[in-house]
Design a protein around this motif. Sequence first.
Motif, PDB file in Angstrom:
ATOM      1  N   GLU A 168      10.405  -1.510  -6.079  1.00 48.39           N
ATOM      2  CA  GLU A 168       8.849  -1.700  -6.108  1.00 48.39           C
ATOM      3  C   GLU A 168       8.207  -1.156  -4.903  1.00 48.39           C
ATOM      4  O   GLU A 168       8.985  -1.054  -4.012  1.00 48.39           O
ATOM      5  CB  GLU A 168       8.734  -3.295  -6.356  1.00 48.39           C
ATOM      6  CG  GLU A 168       7.180  -3.795  -6.555  1.00 48.39           C
ATOM      7  CD  GLU A 168       6.717  -2.745  -7.669  1.00 48.39           C
ATOM      8  OE1 GLU A 168       5.763  -1.987  -7.351  1.00 48.39           O
ATOM      9  OE2 GLU A 168       6.817  -3.294  -8.792  1.00 48.39           O
ATOM     10  N   ASP A 169       7.059  -1.243  -5.029  1.00 43.51           N
ATOM     11  CA  ASP A 169       6.447  -0.586  -3.837  1.00 43.51           C
ATOM     12  C   ASP A 169       5.249  -1.246  -3.288  1.00 43.51           C
ATOM     13  O   ASP A 169       4.167  -0.985  -3.223  1.00 43.51           O
ATOM     14  CB  ASP A 169       5.993   0.941  -4.079  1.00 43.51           C
ATOM     15  CG  ASP A 169       4.936   0.859  -5.292  1.00 43.51           C
ATOM     16  OD1 ASP A 169       4.576  -0.276  -5.928  1.00 43.51           O
ATOM     17  OD2 ASP A 169       4.180   2.107  -5.395  1.00 43.51           O
ATOM     18  N   HIS A 170       5.464  -2.596  -2.974  1.00 44.14           N
ATOM     19  CA  HIS A 170       4.495  -3.609  -2.468  1.00 44.14           C
ATOM     20  C   HIS A 170       3.807  -2.906  -1.067  1.00 44.14           C
ATOM     21  O   HIS A 170       2.810  -3.361  -0.790  1.00 44.14           O
ATOM     22  CB  HIS A 170       4.765  -4.908  -2.176  1.00 44.14           C
ATOM     23  CG  HIS A 170       5.437  -5.649  -3.304  1.00 44.14           C
ATOM     24  ND1 HIS A 170       6.344  -7.090  -3.468  1.00 44.14           N
ATOM     25  CD2 HIS A 170       5.507  -5.513  -4.848  1.00 44.14           C
ATOM     26  CE1 HIS A 170       6.658  -7.329  -4.595  1.00 44.14           C
ATOM     27  NE2 HIS A 170       6.226  -6.482  -5.281  1.00 44.14           N
ATOM     28  N   MET A 171       4.645  -2.391  -0.496  1.00 48.97           N
ATOM     29  CA  MET A 171       4.284  -1.707   0.796  1.00 48.97           C
ATOM     30  C   MET A 171       4.795  -0.093   0.921  1.00 48.97           C
ATOM     31  O   MET A 171       5.765   0.107   0.387  1.00 48.97           O
ATOM     32  CB  MET A 171       4.688  -2.612   1.982  1.00 48.97           C
ATOM     33  CG  MET A 171       6.172  -2.811   2.231  1.00 48.97           C
ATOM     34  SD  MET A 171       6.306  -4.023   3.432  1.00 48.97           S
ATOM     35  CE  MET A 171       5.713  -3.205   4.800  1.00 48.97           C
ATOM     36  N   GLU A 172       4.246   0.453   1.774  1.00 45.81           N
ATOM     37  CA  GLU A 172       4.815   1.942   2.074  1.00 45.81           C
ATOM     38  C   GLU A 172       6.207   1.794   2.518  1.00 45.81           C
ATOM     39  O   GLU A 172       6.572   1.133   3.413  1.00 45.81           O
ATOM     40  CB  GLU A 172       3.815   2.293   3.228  1.00 45.81           C
ATOM     41  CG  GLU A 172       4.129   3.947   3.405  1.00 45.81           C
ATOM     42  CD  GLU A 172       3.440   4.324   4.397  1.00 45.81           C
ATOM     43  OE1 GLU A 172       3.579   5.733   4.947  1.00 45.81           O
ATOM     44  OE2 GLU A 172       2.345   3.844   4.983  1.00 45.81           O
TER      45      GLU A 172
ATOM     46  N   MET B  48       8.836   1.123   0.838  1.00 44.06           N
ATOM     47  CA  MET B  48       9.782   0.066   0.297  1.00 44.06           C
ATOM     48  C   MET B  48      10.592   0.518  -1.104  1.00 44.06           C
ATOM     49  O   MET B  48      11.724   0.206  -1.085  1.00 44.06           O
ATOM     50  CB  MET B  48       8.609  -1.017  -0.288  1.00 44.06           C
ATOM     51  CG  MET B  48       9.390  -2.429  -0.606  1.00 44.06           C
ATOM     52  SD  MET B  48       8.065  -3.570  -1.058  1.00 44.06           S
ATOM     53  CE  MET B  48       9.159  -5.112  -1.202  1.00 44.06           C
ATOM     54  N   ARG B  49       9.979   1.240  -2.126  1.00 39.88           N
ATOM     55  CA  ARG B  49      10.571   1.810  -2.965  1.00 39.88           C
ATOM     56  C   ARG B  49      11.710   2.428  -2.611  1.00 39.88           C
ATOM     57  O   ARG B  49      11.587   3.626  -1.830  1.00 39.88           O
ATOM     58  CB  ARG B  49       9.693   2.325  -3.966  1.00 39.88           C
ATOM     59  CG  ARG B  49      10.282   2.905  -5.534  1.00 39.88           C
ATOM     60  CD  ARG B  49       9.516   3.937  -6.095  1.00 39.88           C
ATOM     61  NE  ARG B  49       8.180   3.303  -6.509  1.00 39.88           N
ATOM     62  CZ  ARG B  49       8.004   2.682  -7.449  1.00 39.88           C
ATOM     63  NH1 ARG B  49       8.819   2.356  -8.144  1.00 39.88           N
ATOM     64  NH2 ARG B  49       6.453   2.203  -7.841  1.00 39.88           N
ATOM     65  N   GLY B  50      12.994   2.252  -3.182  1.00 37.73           N
ATOM     66  CA  GLY B  50      14.236   3.052  -2.915  1.00 37.73           C
ATOM     67  C   GLY B  50      14.994   2.559  -1.485  1.00 37.73           C
ATOM     68  O   GLY B  50      15.903   3.017  -1.247  1.00 37.73           O
ATOM     69  N   ALA B  51      14.219   1.686  -0.802  1.00 36.24           N
ATOM     70  CA  ALA B  51      15.148   1.087   0.406  1.00 36.24           C
ATOM     71  C   ALA B  51      16.083   0.154   0.101  1.00 36.24           C
ATOM     72  O   ALA B  51      16.045  -0.560  -0.818  1.00 36.24           O
ATOM     73  CB  ALA B  51      14.036   0.380   1.223  1.00 36.24           C
ATOM     74  N   THR B  52      17.261   0.381   0.644  1.00 36.98           N
ATOM     75  CA  THR B  52      18.340  -0.457   0.491  1.00 36.98           C
ATOM     76  C   THR B  52      18.210  -1.713   1.361  1.00 36.98           C
ATOM     77  O   THR B  52      17.729  -1.835   2.494  1.00 36.98           O
ATOM     78  CB  THR B  52      19.532   0.142   1.203  1.00 36.98           C
ATOM     79  OG1 THR B  52      19.949   1.143   0.311  1.00 36.98           O
ATOM     80  CG2 THR B  52      21.018  -0.954   0.707  1.00 36.98           C
ATOM     81  N   SER B  53      18.265  -3.030   0.438  1.00 36.87           N
ATOM     82  CA  SER B  53      18.053  -4.242   1.185  1.00 36.87           C
ATOM     83  C   SER B  53      18.937  -5.207   1.341  1.00 36.87           C
ATOM     84  O   SER B  53      19.852  -5.169   0.562  1.00 36.87           O
ATOM     85  CB  SER B  53      16.541  -4.986   0.467  1.00 36.87           C
ATOM     86  OG  SER B  53      16.930  -5.401  -0.677  1.00 36.87           O
ATOM     87  N   ILE B  54      19.078  -6.183   2.090  1.00 37.39           N
ATOM     88  CA  ILE B  54      19.757  -7.283   2.478  1.00 37.39           C
ATOM     89  C   ILE B  54      19.013  -8.588   1.820  1.00 37.39           C
ATOM     90  O   ILE B  54      18.086  -8.866   2.446  1.00 37.39           O
ATOM     91  CB  ILE B  54      20.483  -7.750   3.660  1.00 37.39           C
ATOM     92  CG1 ILE B  54      21.006  -6.214   4.222  1.00 37.39           C
ATOM     93  CG2 ILE B  54      21.188  -8.841   3.808  1.00 37.39           C
ATOM     94  CD1 ILE B  54      22.393  -5.841   3.475  1.00 37.39           C
TER      95      ILE B  54
END
Length: 208
Positions: free
Chosen positions: A159-163, A165-171
Amino acid sequence: MTKNKFMLMTMSVLTAITLAACGDTEEDSMNPADPDNQVDMTEEMDEAMDEDADEMDEDMGHEGMEHSSSGEVPEGLAEAENPKFEVGSKVIMNADHMPGMDGAEATVVGAYDTTVYSLSFTPTTGGEPIENHKWVIHEELEEAGATPLSVGDEIIIAEDHMEGMRGATSIIDSVEETTVYMVDFNTTDSNEAVTNHKWVTESELSAE
């Protein structure tokens, strides 16, 4: 010279010396050229810069945040059957995901049962890491599967709630199964109209 006169003269000299010394001390304490004073001034400037940097870091956490959305929801997201706050309800938000949100009156425009996560990630566009971002729902994660994730799991955001964000690896920082709400509201600080904001959890809302 009598003994009394000698004592008076001695006391006068000592008083003059003491006053001169105090004057020098006051001048030294106010003199910016004094090395000791330069150290104090430098420390004060460093403290002020640190405070400004902390405030900038807080603001950067919301930089590029899309307050409003189109209202579209991910495929497979189930509408809540018996939400505490029905669509059309007026509520008060008790959350500070962004400036002007806490205490704002909102209107519920959507209610969905899902698993919601707070997570940390580094934007794909670069910049400082975002910590404990609230909220991303299960259906907004890539190949998340049917089972809720756990704290510490690594997952890619779809998702891209913010610039960035989409495609980012998260914990994953936290996990909660609850009803999430999409809301319309005006910010308390600038009166900006925000529509279809995603997401606010049930525990972050109270009846008006």
